[in-house]
Design a protein around this motif. Structure first.
Motif, PDB file in Angstrom:
ATOM      1  N   THR A   1       5.433 -92.446 120.120  1.00 35.30           N
ATOM      2  CA  THR A   1       4.174 -91.825 119.127  1.00 35.30           C
ATOM      3  C   THR A   1       4.469 -92.199 117.729  1.00 35.30           C
ATOM      4  O   THR A   1       5.577 -91.394 117.297  1.00 35.30           O
ATOM      5  N   ALA A   2       3.836 -92.718 117.020  1.00 31.67           N
ATOM      6  CA  ALA A   2       3.981 -93.135 115.573  1.00 31.67           C
ATOM      7  C   ALA A   2       3.527 -92.238 114.617  1.00 31.67           C
ATOM      8  O   ALA A   2       1.980 -91.657 114.934  1.00 31.67           O
ATOM      9  N   HIS A   3       3.953 -91.720 113.664  1.00 32.87           N
ATOM     10  CA  HIS A   3       3.359 -90.657 112.606  1.00 32.87           C
ATOM     11  C   HIS A   3       3.485 -91.414 111.251  1.00 32.87           C
ATOM     12  O   HIS A   3       4.714 -91.320 110.657  1.00 32.87           O
ATOM     13  N   PRO A   4       2.839 -92.093 110.673  1.00 33.94           N
ATOM     14  CA  PRO A   4       2.624 -92.939 109.438  1.00 33.94           C
ATOM     15  C   PRO A   4       2.841 -91.926 108.382  1.00 33.94           C
ATOM     16  O   PRO A   4       2.152 -90.914 108.203  1.00 33.94           O
ATOM     17  N   ALA A   5       3.971 -92.168 107.426  1.00 34.32           N
ATOM     18  CA  ALA A   5       4.128 -91.494 106.377  1.00 34.32           C
ATOM     19  C   ALA A   5       4.133 -92.376 105.195  1.00 34.32           C
ATOM     20  O   ALA A   5       5.423 -92.785 104.743  1.00 34.32           O
ATOM     21  N   SER A   6       3.220 -92.536 104.488  1.00 29.18           N
ATOM     22  CA  SER A   6       3.246 -93.709 103.476  1.00 29.18           C
ATOM     23  C   SER A   6       2.387 -93.269 102.106  1.00 29.18           C
ATOM     24  O   SER A   6       1.544 -93.919 101.760  1.00 29.18           O
ATOM     25  N   PRO A   7       2.926 -92.336 101.379  1.00 26.45           N
ATOM     26  CA  PRO A   7       2.472 -91.599 100.091  1.00 26.45           C
ATOM     27  C   PRO A   7       2.802 -93.040  98.981  1.00 26.45           C
ATOM     28  O   PRO A   7       3.640 -93.933  98.980  1.00 26.45           O
ATOM     29  N   PHE A   8       1.790 -92.928  98.083  1.00 20.40           N
ATOM     30  CA  PHE A   8       1.716 -93.973  96.971  1.00 20.40           C
ATOM     31  C   PHE A   8       3.164 -93.429  96.271  1.00 20.40           C
ATOM     32  O   PHE A   8       3.642 -92.503  96.086  1.00 20.40           O
ATOM     33  N   TYR A   9       3.611 -94.589  95.769  1.00 22.77           N
ATOM     34  CA  TYR A   9       4.959 -94.381  94.611  1.00 22.77           C
ATOM     35  C   TYR A   9       4.998 -95.601  93.732  1.00 22.77           C
ATOM     36  O   TYR A   9       4.494 -96.787  93.953  1.00 22.77           O
ATOM     37  N   LEU A  10       5.867 -95.287  92.648  1.00 25.08           N
ATOM     38  CA  LEU A  10       6.150 -96.283  91.655  1.00 25.08           C
ATOM     39  C   LEU A  10       7.637 -96.146  91.499  1.00 25.08           C
ATOM     40  O   LEU A  10       8.077 -95.016  90.744  1.00 25.08           O
ATOM     41  N   GLY A  11       8.381 -97.258  91.793  1.00 29.89           N
ATOM     42  CA  GLY A  11       9.852 -96.992  91.642  1.00 29.89           C
ATOM     43  C   GLY A  11      10.582 -96.358  93.046  1.00 29.89           C
ATOM     44  O   GLY A  11      10.021 -95.626  93.764  1.00 29.89           O
ATOM     45  N   ASN A  12      12.029 -96.465  93.061  1.00 30.40           N
ATOM     46  CA  ASN A  12      12.489 -96.197  94.193  1.00 30.40           C
ATOM     47  C   ASN A  12      12.785 -94.543  94.166  1.00 30.40           C
ATOM     48  O   ASN A  12      12.972 -94.184  95.480  1.00 30.40           O
ATOM     49  N   VAL A  13      13.081 -94.057  93.101  1.00 31.09           N
ATOM     50  CA  VAL A  13      13.252 -92.574  93.198  1.00 31.09           C
ATOM     51  C   VAL A  13      11.862 -91.778  93.745  1.00 31.09           C
ATOM     52  O   VAL A  13      11.961 -90.961  94.653  1.00 31.09           O
ATOM     53  N   TRP A  14      10.682 -92.103  93.264  1.00 31.10           N
ATOM     54  CA  TRP A  14       9.605 -91.676  93.589  1.00 31.10           C
ATOM     55  C   TRP A  14       9.295 -92.222  95.266  1.00 31.10           C
ATOM     56  O   TRP A  14       8.778 -91.393  95.872  1.00 31.10           O
ATOM     57  N   ARG A  15       9.645 -93.278  95.591  1.00 27.28           N
ATOM     58  CA  ARG A  15       9.510 -93.716  96.832  1.00 27.28           C
ATOM     59  C   ARG A  15      10.131 -92.694  97.678  1.00 27.28           C
ATOM     60  O   ARG A  15       9.524 -92.377  98.787  1.00 27.28           O
TER      61      ARG A  15
ATOM     62  N   SER B   1      27.159 -97.273  83.448  1.00 23.85           N
ATOM     63  CA  SER B   1      25.829 -97.517  83.810  1.00 23.85           C
ATOM     64  C   SER B   1      25.175 -97.065  85.186  1.00 23.85           C
ATOM     65  O   SER B   1      24.355 -96.516  85.310  1.00 23.85           O
ATOM     66  N   LEU B   2      26.381 -97.228  86.080  1.00 25.40           N
ATOM     67  CA  LEU B   2      26.357 -97.053  87.444  1.00 25.40           C
ATOM     68  C   LEU B   2      26.192 -95.297  87.577  1.00 25.40           C
ATOM     69  O   LEU B   2      25.441 -94.858  88.703  1.00 25.40           O
ATOM     70  N   SER B   3      27.140 -94.828  86.922  1.00 24.89           N
ATOM     71  CA  SER B   3      26.855 -93.426  86.957  1.00 24.89           C
ATOM     72  C   SER B   3      25.912 -92.624  86.536  1.00 24.89           C
ATOM     73  O   SER B   3      25.453 -91.467  86.647  1.00 24.89           O
ATOM     74  N   LEU B   4      25.170 -93.299  85.612  1.00 21.79           N
ATOM     75  CA  LEU B   4      24.121 -92.590  84.871  1.00 21.79           C
ATOM     76  C   LEU B   4      22.555 -93.231  85.450  1.00 21.79           C
ATOM     77  O   LEU B   4      21.351 -92.783  84.975  1.00 21.79           O
ATOM     78  N   ASN B   5      22.762 -93.897  86.415  1.00 23.24           N
ATOM     79  CA  ASN B   5      21.524 -94.743  87.169  1.00 23.24           C
ATOM     80  C   ASN B   5      20.813 -93.463  88.058  1.00 23.24           C
ATOM     81  O   ASN B   5      21.300 -92.726  88.720  1.00 23.24           O
ATOM     82  N   PRO B   6      19.550 -93.454  87.400  1.00 23.75           N
ATOM     83  CA  PRO B   6      18.581 -92.023  88.097  1.00 23.75           C
ATOM     84  C   PRO B   6      18.664 -92.158  89.686  1.00 23.75           C
ATOM     85  O   PRO B   6      18.691 -90.996  90.169  1.00 23.75           O
ATOM     86  N   TYR B   7      18.635 -93.485  90.145  1.00 22.20           N
ATOM     87  CA  TYR B   7      18.478 -93.459  91.655  1.00 22.20           C
ATOM     88  C   TYR B   7      19.803 -92.914  92.450  1.00 22.20           C
ATOM     89  O   TYR B   7      19.649 -92.405  93.377  1.00 22.20           O
ATOM     90  N   HIS B   8      20.712 -93.529  91.604  1.00 20.42           N
ATOM     91  CA  HIS B   8      21.842 -93.226  92.540  1.00 20.42           C
ATOM     92  C   HIS B   8      22.187 -91.696  92.304  1.00 20.42           C
ATOM     93  O   HIS B   8      22.905 -90.867  93.197  1.00 20.42           O
TER      94      HIS B   8
END
Length: 465
Positions: A120-134, A191-198
């Motif tokens: 049984t599939a339960h779609p969960a696909s809210p809107f997003y912009l960018g990978n953090v929000w995603r 730069s890697l350490s300050l990346n918001p996504y990481h």
């Protein structure tokens, strides 16, 4: 005078009968040898207490729940689906393997997925912009679904705090960043350490591993288990290692007879040319450039690169600069990779970090010795010179030497192929499915039947061996 039967009689009779059934099934679990209730199906660790709570209301709804109580309602959470992705293929295979056991009511929470029979599939696909929000948005949507549905168990393949079971198929993000920084300048490391996504992923990862609801972590390699203990201090009793399973019939040395000649003709590769196969996306992390540079030093070696990357032209250019253009083929992403296993003589994956790639076990099952790295969980299946070779991810000189050693053993390739197949045979999909189901039974049995102490003790002894 017309007699009447008190309606309460039926209520009490039904409750009495149901209580007898529950007691009988509990007795079967506590004393498996007892023939307490021979005509009923096994309870399979399902939570009796959870059932009784859900069974409130009209007796008509109970009729359905009497049937459903013997099924474990399991939700699998994975955000995205890529038909060529290794993690996604694992989830689909695991769902199919679990479905075969017939004791699970399977649910999948995802943005989108291929259609799977019996799931049984339960779609969960809210809107997003960018990978953090995603990732943040999907985590919130997934949690709303599993709280609403009240599943018996929630197994997440994403870093979402609050799940019951986490399958660490993506490894430990902090370890990946540490390894990635090995080849960076100080400016890029900053730069890697300050990346918001990481920073978001590392924070969420830590919160998930320390969340009080997390009861079990399923790792796909001992390497990842050690990393989780080192970084987060989880006790070994809450971590189990279950290697990925492989379809031993689909991935078989017989692929060579079926596909070798036709595939080599199609791609313009001589029948006698020694061919190493690479399969995977994400060329930078998985070491396509390192494979090209290492193979360039061995004039006989040919490479077949199967997989997609948005910078693929950069790797074609590198092959030209290395003078390897005539010895390299780029096939792009393929949903069916079996013909490529059939045309190859060996498999190469010089990955910088990979918890346990499906492609390694597929290659071994197809009879291909593998060349990979210490930072790959699949290296745990390799015996040096017997079914493959292992070196450090950044040691290109060692990788080139190992390709040369593989070439020098051409007269023993049949033995290497047999050894590769034998190392994969214990890791069937059926074995993986049975081990996963055993974990679910243990968790639910410990919760619903107050068997936690004995189950945890026996499981801890088994995992420590």
């Amino acid at each position: 005078m017309q007699s009447r039967i008190d309606p309460a009689f039926f209520n009490h009779a039904f409750i009495g009968l149901w209580s007898w059934v529950v007691r009988a099934k509990c007795r079967q679990i506590l004393w498996p040898g007892a023939n307490a209730c021979p005509f009923l199906p096994p309870l399979s660790g399902c939570r009796v207490s959870s059932f009784l709570l859900r069974a409130g209301g009209s007796y008509s709804s109970l009729l359905f729940r009497v049937v459903a109580v013997f099924m474990i309602r399991l939700a699998i959470v994975r955000q995205k689906y890529n038909p060529a992705g290794g993690a996604e293929r694992f989830v689909s295979r695991a769902l199919n393997a679990l479905r075969e056991h017939g004791e699970l009511d399977l649910h999948l929470i995802a943005r989108r997925w291929e259609k799977l029979e019996g799931v049984t599939a339960h779609p969960a696909s809210p809107f997003y912009l960018g990978n953090v929000w995603r990732d943040w948005g999907f985590a919130r949507a997934a949690k709303r679904i599993w709280l609403r549905e009240r599943f018996d168990l929630v197994q997440s393949h994403e870093r979402i705090p609050g799940c019951d079971v986490y399958r660490a198929g993506d490894g430990v993000h902090r370890q990946w960043l540490t390894l990635r920084a090995r080849r960076m300048s100080w400016l890029r490391r900053l730069s890697l350490s300050l990346n918001p996504y990481h920073r978001y992923i590392c924070s969420t990862e830590s919160e998930m591993f320390l969340h009080p609801r997390l009861r079990l972590v399923i790792c796909n390699s001992m390497m990842v288990k050690r990393e989780i203990i080192d970084y987060f201090g989880l006790p070994e009793s809450r971590i189990v290692v279950i290697y990925n399973g492989v379809d031993l019939n689909a991935f078989h040395p017989s692929l060579r007879q079926t596909h070798r000649q036709s595939m080599r003709q199609e791609w313009g590769i001589a029948e006698s040319a020694p061919l190493l196969l690479y399969v995977g996306s994400g060329f930078d992390r998985k070491g396509v450039a390192r494979a090209l540079r290492a193979a360039a030093k061995q004039s006989e070696a040919h490479l077949m690169i199967v997989g997609g990357d948005k910078r693929i032209e950069r790797y074609r250019s590198l092959a030209r600069r290395l003078g390897m253009e005539a010895r390299v083929r780029f096939a792009g992403p393929r949903q069916d990779v079996k013909p490529f296993y059939g045309m190859a003589d060996g498999f190469i994956l010089p990955t910088l970090y990979d918890p346990f790639p499906n492609v390694c076990i597929e290659a071994l099952a197809s009879g291909l010795p593998i060349l990979t790295t210490k930072q790959c969980g699949g290296a745990e299946l390799v015996r040096q010179g017997w079914n493959g070779w292992v070196c450090d991810a950044l040691d290109e000189s060692a990788l080139s030497s190992q390709i040369g050693e593989w070439l020098s053993l051409r007269s023993r390739w049949a033995d290497l192929s047999e050894a590769a197949r034998r190392s994969a045979e214990p890791l069937s999909m059926e074995v993986m499915g049975a081990r996963l189901l055993s974990c679910y039974r243990e968790l639910l049995g410990a919760e619903g039947l107050d068997m936690g102490r004995s189950a945890s003790a026996s499981a801890g002894e088994e995992r420590s061996q």
